[in-house]
Design a protein around this motif. Structure first.
Motif, PDB file in Angstrom:
ATOM      1  N   LEU A   1       0.836  -1.207   0.000  1.00 54.28           N
ATOM      2  CA  LEU A   1       0.000   0.000   0.000  1.00 54.28           C
ATOM      3  C   LEU A   1       0.866   1.251   0.000  1.00 54.28           C
ATOM      4  O   LEU A   1       0.578   2.232  -0.698  1.00 54.28           O
ATOM      5  N   ARG A   2       1.932   1.242   0.790  1.00 55.75           N
ATOM      6  CA  ARG A   2       2.844   2.400   0.813  1.00 55.75           C
ATOM      7  C   ARG A   2       3.495   2.588  -0.560  1.00 55.75           C
ATOM      8  O   ARG A   2       3.748   3.713  -0.988  1.00 55.75           O
ATOM      9  N   LYS A   3       3.771   1.480  -1.240  1.00 54.45           N
ATOM     10  CA  LYS A   3       4.480   1.558  -2.516  1.00 54.45           C
ATOM     11  C   LYS A   3       3.564   1.995  -3.654  1.00 54.45           C
ATOM     12  O   LYS A   3       3.922   2.874  -4.451  1.00 54.45           O
ATOM     13  N   TYR A   4       2.371   1.372  -3.771  1.00 54.76           N
ATOM     14  CA  TYR A   4       1.527   1.588  -4.943  1.00 54.76           C
ATOM     15  C   TYR A   4       0.417   2.625  -4.740  1.00 54.76           C
ATOM     16  O   TYR A   4      -0.048   3.233  -5.714  1.00 54.76           O
ATOM     17  N   ARG A   5      -0.057   2.783  -3.482  1.00 54.36           N
ATOM     18  CA  ARG A   5      -1.094   3.793  -3.180  1.00 54.36           C
ATOM     19  C   ARG A   5      -2.428   3.525  -3.885  1.00 54.36           C
ATOM     20  O   ARG A   5      -3.287   4.385  -3.893  1.00 54.36           O
ATOM     21  N   LYS A   6      -2.608   2.376  -4.489  1.00 53.11           N
ATOM     22  CA  LYS A   6      -3.865   2.020  -5.142  1.00 53.11           C
ATOM     23  C   LYS A   6      -4.173   0.558  -4.843  1.00 53.11           C
ATOM     24  O   LYS A   6      -3.309  -0.310  -4.985  1.00 53.11           O
ATOM     25  N   VAL A   7      -5.428   0.306  -4.450  1.00 47.61           N
ATOM     26  CA  VAL A   7      -5.814  -1.037  -4.054  1.00 47.61           C
ATOM     27  C   VAL A   7      -5.708  -2.004  -5.231  1.00 47.61           C
ATOM     28  O   VAL A   7      -5.252  -3.145  -5.070  1.00 47.61           O
ATOM     29  N   ASN A   8      -6.133  -1.576  -6.423  1.00 51.20           N
ATOM     30  CA  ASN A   8      -6.088  -2.507  -7.556  1.00 51.20           C
ATOM     31  C   ASN A   8      -4.651  -2.877  -7.922  1.00 51.20           C
ATOM     32  O   ASN A   8      -4.366  -3.999  -8.330  1.00 51.20           O
ATOM     33  N   HIS A   9      -3.717  -1.943  -7.726  1.00 47.31           N
ATOM     34  CA  HIS A   9      -2.313  -2.258  -8.004  1.00 47.31           C
ATOM     35  C   HIS A   9      -1.762  -3.236  -6.979  1.00 47.31           C
ATOM     36  O   HIS A   9      -0.972  -4.131  -7.314  1.00 47.31           O
ATOM     37  N   VAL A  10      -2.160  -3.075  -5.717  1.00 42.38           N
ATOM     38  CA  VAL A  10      -1.716  -4.001  -4.672  1.00 42.38           C
ATOM     39  C   VAL A  10      -2.267  -5.394  -4.949  1.00 42.38           C
ATOM     40  O   VAL A  10      -1.549  -6.401  -4.841  1.00 42.38           O
ATOM     41  N   ALA A  11      -3.549  -5.484  -5.297  1.00 46.98           N
ATOM     42  CA  ALA A  11      -4.158  -6.782  -5.601  1.00 46.98           C
ATOM     43  C   ALA A  11      -3.447  -7.447  -6.780  1.00 46.98           C
ATOM     44  O   ALA A  11      -3.194  -8.661  -6.766  1.00 46.98           O
ATOM     45  N   SER A  12      -3.107  -6.642  -7.792  1.00 52.07           N
ATOM     46  CA  SER A  12      -2.412  -7.191  -8.954  1.00 52.07           C
ATOM     47  C   SER A  12      -1.031  -7.706  -8.571  1.00 52.07           C
ATOM     48  O   SER A  12      -0.614  -8.775  -9.018  1.00 52.07           O
ATOM     49  N   ALA A  13      -0.318  -6.959  -7.722  1.00 46.86           N
ATOM     50  CA  ALA A  13       1.017  -7.388  -7.294  1.00 46.86           C
ATOM     51  C   ALA A  13       0.958  -8.680  -6.493  1.00 46.86           C
ATOM     52  O   ALA A  13       1.850  -9.527  -6.585  1.00 46.86           O
ATOM     53  N   LEU A  14      -0.106  -8.843  -5.696  1.00 49.86           N
ATOM     54  CA  LEU A  14      -0.265 -10.052  -4.891  1.00 49.86           C
ATOM     55  C   LEU A  14      -0.863 -11.204  -5.686  1.00 49.86           C
ATOM     56  O   LEU A  14      -0.854 -12.350  -5.238  1.00 49.86           O
ATOM     57  N   GLY A  15      -1.442 -10.902  -6.860  1.00 52.45           N
ATOM     58  CA  GLY A  15      -2.049 -11.938  -7.672  1.00 52.45           C
ATOM     59  C   GLY A  15      -3.375 -12.429  -7.130  1.00 52.45           C
ATOM     60  O   GLY A  15      -3.727 -13.602  -7.297  1.00 52.45           O
ATOM     61  N   ILE A  16      -4.139 -11.535  -6.461  1.00 54.36           N
ATOM     62  CA  ILE A  16      -5.439 -11.915  -5.914  1.00 54.36           C
ATOM     63  C   ILE A  16      -6.487 -10.917  -6.396  1.00 54.36           C
ATOM     64  O   ILE A  16      -6.165  -9.838  -6.896  1.00 54.36           O
ATOM     65  N   ALA A  17      -7.765 -11.294  -6.225  1.00 55.55           N
ATOM     66  CA  ALA A  17      -8.851 -10.397  -6.601  1.00 55.55           C
ATOM     67  C   ALA A  17      -8.980  -9.280  -5.578  1.00 55.55           C
ATOM     68  O   ALA A  17      -8.600  -9.433  -4.401  1.00 55.55           O
ATOM     69  N   ARG A  18      -9.536  -8.136  -6.011  1.00 52.58           N
ATOM     70  CA  ARG A  18      -9.739  -7.027  -5.076  1.00 52.58           C
ATOM     71  C   ARG A  18     -10.680  -7.420  -3.949  1.00 52.58           C
ATOM     72  O   ARG A  18     -10.509  -6.988  -2.808  1.00 52.58           O
ATOM     73  N   SER A  19     -11.689  -8.253  -4.266  1.00 51.78           N
ATOM     74  CA  SER A  19     -12.625  -8.674  -3.213  1.00 51.78           C
ATOM     75  C   SER A  19     -11.888  -9.429  -2.112  1.00 51.78           C
ATOM     76  O   SER A  19     -12.147  -9.232  -0.918  1.00 51.78           O
ATOM     77  N   THR A  20     -10.928 -10.270  -2.511  1.00 47.92           N
ATOM     78  CA  THR A  20     -10.124 -10.998  -1.520  1.00 47.92           C
ATOM     79  C   THR A  20      -9.280 -10.038  -0.703  1.00 47.92           C
ATOM     80  O   THR A  20      -9.140 -10.185   0.519  1.00 47.92           O
ATOM     81  N   LEU A  21      -8.728  -9.033  -1.377  1.00 47.19           N
ATOM     82  CA  LEU A  21      -7.882  -8.076  -0.672  1.00 47.19           C
ATOM     83  C   LEU A  21      -8.695  -7.267   0.337  1.00 47.19           C
ATOM     84  O   LEU A  21      -8.229  -7.013   1.463  1.00 47.19           O
ATOM     85  N   TYR A  22      -9.929  -6.877  -0.024  1.00 48.43           N
ATOM     86  CA  TYR A  22     -10.756  -6.144   0.938  1.00 48.43           C
ATOM     87  C   TYR A  22     -11.104  -7.010   2.151  1.00 48.43           C
ATOM     88  O   TYR A  22     -11.195  -6.515   3.277  1.00 48.43           O
ATOM     89  N   ARG A  23     -11.294  -8.308   1.951  1.00 45.02           N
ATOM     90  CA  ARG A  23     -11.522  -9.193   3.095  1.00 45.02           C
ATOM     91  C   ARG A  23     -10.297  -9.223   4.002  1.00 45.02           C
ATOM     92  O   ARG A  23     -10.417  -9.254   5.227  1.00 45.02           O
ATOM     93  N   LYS A  24      -9.109  -9.200   3.371  1.00 44.41           N
ATOM     94  CA  LYS A  24      -7.879  -9.169   4.166  1.00 44.41           C
ATOM     95  C   LYS A  24      -7.778  -7.867   4.961  1.00 44.41           C
ATOM     96  O   LYS A  24      -7.305  -7.860   6.099  1.00 44.41           O
ATOM     97  N   PHE A  25      -8.203  -6.743   4.343  1.00 46.28           N
ATOM     98  CA  PHE A  25      -8.201  -5.479   5.077  1.00 46.28           C
ATOM     99  C   PHE A  25      -9.011  -5.615   6.363  1.00 46.28           C
ATOM    100  O   PHE A  25      -8.594  -5.157   7.445  1.00 46.28           O
ATOM    101  N   ALA A  26     -10.196  -6.232   6.265  1.00 45.34           N
ATOM    102  CA  ALA A  26     -11.069  -6.383   7.431  1.00 45.34           C
ATOM    103  C   ALA A  26     -10.462  -7.336   8.455  1.00 45.34           C
ATOM    104  O   ALA A  26     -10.466  -7.054   9.666  1.00 45.34           O
TER     105      ALA A  26
END
Length: 670
Positions: free
Chosen positions: A620-645
């Motif tokens: 998050l510090r590096k990319y500043r965009k959720v979709n870029h973070v999800a892409s870097a991790l190779g997961i869907a944004r929905s999965t990433l938002y669950r991880k945020f929670a």
């Protein structure tokens, strides 16, 4: 025609208009002995006469019409010596060829001695040059052999040249126009070779010289990148050795014998100051030298020199223990496919596997999870006579016991409820004459072990639901992390199957028992992951490398790869300690001494969650965009938002404008 040239060491091949007719007349009078040395001539003609006189003094035959070709053995040695130049230059030359399809000329790659290594371009010109002049791969074009010509003169003058028509000393070359430029090494002084573009004199293009200069510069730039990588590896090897010898003087020489780095002592500083002049007073005694090899083990990157102690050292300093040999600090790298090692025992084992690969015998590989058992299996197949046939890897622990027999042996139509109506081939049938890799063979149930034994004994098996006997023709390579001898003693693994599998048995040492391989793996995975994700070069600070070297790596090479991949993704120019998981950065005194007892399950889960949180925060510090973070991790944004929670991460603290991206539904797909 230009009247003169301002440079003191002027060349007749650059800066003058070409006067083919006048030069031909001059050449004829020169060879007829009719040149009056007192006759006044312009600078261009005076320079050409000087060139021809030099060729005559070298004993070059002016009547030559065919180039001299090296013997096959001589040429083979040249090719072996110039592998790096070939690997670097030929792809660039081929790229340029695509744009010269309709241009009547040939491009020639020459080594530093004047030997033609590679020729490409218009095939008609190539055939004519070969039959008319002897311009072929393996022909020799240095000035001492062939007089003034684009290739040899570029080597001699160390600058671009255009030798046109009758400017050539030898009559046989005078129908050609040769533009050539030298290729320099990273130091900008050492000539590695020449790029030459040759056409018939009548087909000369003015852009030809600029083309050769451009191609030579491209090759030089790529060579410079390669040399920088070599230097980085040499410095790493020097640092590893220096940690073993904190009180010794040491030098590191590059591939060309130039001093690259040295111990920061007064003694070594004096050596460095005098190195360029070719020597110094009182050459220091050498205690031990060792060559540093490339990761492939095929090329020498440089040499480490451990200097002997100064006189009277032993009377002043009394070390309590004798330091280990320099060979323990910097061992050569052995490669077997993608498996690299510096460990002497593992190097020996890889050498034995190289010999075993050609023999058609079963092989059993034993090693902890993540040590690289399948890498060895794949390379055994790739090095065997079966390499053109299929390679099939099977995880025996991932197959349901009920499906084991049909999975390995296949089944016929109607064999059981839910079967494919066409029947299906099993692994033994699909492997044909290739290799079947049985990973985690220790997980096979006893019933399947008995069926497997029958195949290994005589190659016979039957599809499920069929009475027809078929023959297996594949080679078996098995692997396990279990102690099969112990399983045999417990009655959980058939002894006869064990003996069938272990015709050749090799064990891979865990990473904690070969610490010399850790730096090798860190660098290897760092480069691989940077290229995989298309990222720029990242730095590995000393404190981060030290933390990686302290950790015991219970997951072996696979764990190193995963940690390095995550760290490279999180890094912003440099891999800091915050990019590493907590178990790696934990101080040694609080670390577990045995990988098998890593702590309570709850503590392990907490460590994993803490690492996940650090990884996501870093991205998050590096990319500043959720979709870029999800892409870097190779997961869907929905999965990433669950991880945020789950991990109590407030992404709005990092994303641009606080709320630049809105969460999507939990069941959505991105």
């Amino acid at each position: 025609m230009s009247a003169g040239l301002s440079k003191p060491n002027a060349s007749p091949y650059l800066g003058f208009d070409k006067d083919a007719r006048g030069v031909k007349s001059l050449w004829e009078r020169f060879n007829a002995g009719l040149i009056d040395t007192e006759e006044r001539r312009d600078t261009y003609q005076q320079l050409l006469l000087h060139e021809w006189q030099r060729c005559k003094a070298l004993g070059v035959d002016v009547a030559m019409t065919m180039g001299r070709r090296l013997s096959d053995s001589e040429f083979r040695l040249r090719m072996q010596a110039e592998q790096l130049l070939l690997e670097t230059a030929v792809p660039i030359v081929r790229d340029v060829d695509r744009f010269l399809a309709d241009v009547p000329g040939i491009m020639i790659l020459i080594d530093r001695s004047g030997c033609a290594l590679h020729i490409s371009g218009d095939p008609r010109v190539g055939e004519f040059a070969a039959s008319r002049t002897g311009i072929v791969v393996g022909s020799q074009w240095d000035e001492a052999t062939a007089g003034t010509n684009g290739i040899g003169t570029a080597l001699a003058k160390r600058q671009p040249v255009h030798v046109f028509a009758s400017e050539h000393f030898c009559e046989g070359w005078q129908s050609w126009s040769c533009c050539a430029a030298p290729i320099f090494d990273a130091d900008g002084h050492t000539v590695l070779g020449v790029i030459d573009y040759t056409t018939m004199a009548s087909d000369f293009r003015e852009q030809a010289l600029a083309l050769t200069v451009s191609v030579a510069n491209s090759i030089q730039a790529r060579m410079t990148m390669h040399r920088e990588l070599e230097r980085s590896r040499l410095v790493t090897a020097f640092s590893e050795a220096a940690r073993r010898y904190p009180f010794d003087d040491m030098l590191a020489l590059d591939h060309a014998g130039r001093l690259a780095i040295h111990t920061p002592s007064d003694r070594c500083r004096r050596i460095a100051e005098n190195w360029a002049s070719g020597g110094f007073e009182g050459t220091p005694a050498v205690r031990e030298t060792f060559e540093v090899m490339s990761p492939s083990g095929e090329a020498r990157i440089g040499t480490l020199i451990l200097l002997a102690k100064p006189a009277s050292y032993d009377r002043v300093f009394l070390p309590s223990t004798t330091p280990p040999s320099l060979r323990d600090a910097v061992e050569p790298v052995k490669r077997f496919g993608h498996f690299l090692t510096r460990d002497p025992d593992t190097r020996r084992m890889l050498g034995e596997l190289e010999r075993v690969a050609a023999a058609d015998v079963n092989v059993l590989i034993i090693g902890e999870t993540g040590t690289g058992k399948e890498l060895l299996a794949r390379q055994l197949h790739a090095s065997s006579p079966r390499r053109a046939e299929p390679y099939i890897a099977v995880n025996c622990g991932a197959i349901s016991e009920d499906l084991m027999e049909s999975t390995f042996f296949g089944y016929v139509r109607g064999a059981f409820s839910g079967a494919d109506p066409r029947g299906r081939a099993g692994y033994f049938e699909s492997a044909k004459g290739g290799t079947l890799f049985l990973d985690e063979v220790g997980e096979l149930p006893l019933a399947m072990q008995a069926a497997m034994l029958r195949v290994l004994e005589d190659g016979s098996y039957q599809r499920v639901g069929s009475c027809e006997t078929q023959q297996a023709h594949c080679r078996i390579i098995a692997a396990t992390h279990r102690n099969l001898e112990q399983l045999v003693a417990q009655g959980r693994f058939r002894q006869d199957l064990y003996f069938r599998l272990k015709i050749v048995q090799k064990s891979i040492k865990p990473l904690r028992e070969r610490p010399c391989d850790l730096t090798l793996l860190i660098d290897q995975f760092g480069d691989a992951m940077r290229q995989k994700h298309g990222l720029p070069t990242v730095q590995l600070p000393p404190e981060t490398r030290a933390a990686l070297e302290r950790y015991r790596w219970p997951g072996n090479a696979r764990e190193v790869r995963n940690v390095i991949e995550a760290a490279v993704l999180c890094a912003d120019g440099a891999i800091g300690l915050e990019c590493l998981p907590p178990e790696v950065t934990r101080p040694p005194e609080t670390s577990s001494t045995e990988p098998a007892v890593a702590g309570a399950a709850g503590e392990g889960l907490a460590a994993v969650r803490d690492y996940e949180r650090q990884l996501i925060l870093g991205l998050l510090r590096k990319y500043r965009k959720v979709n870029h973070v999800a892409s870097a991790l190779g997961i869907a944004r929905s999965t990433l938002y669950r991880k945020f929670a789950e991990l109590a991460i407030d992404q709005s603290e990092f994303t641009q404008a606080g709320h630049d991206e809105r969460p999507i539904a939990r069941d959505g797909i991105h």
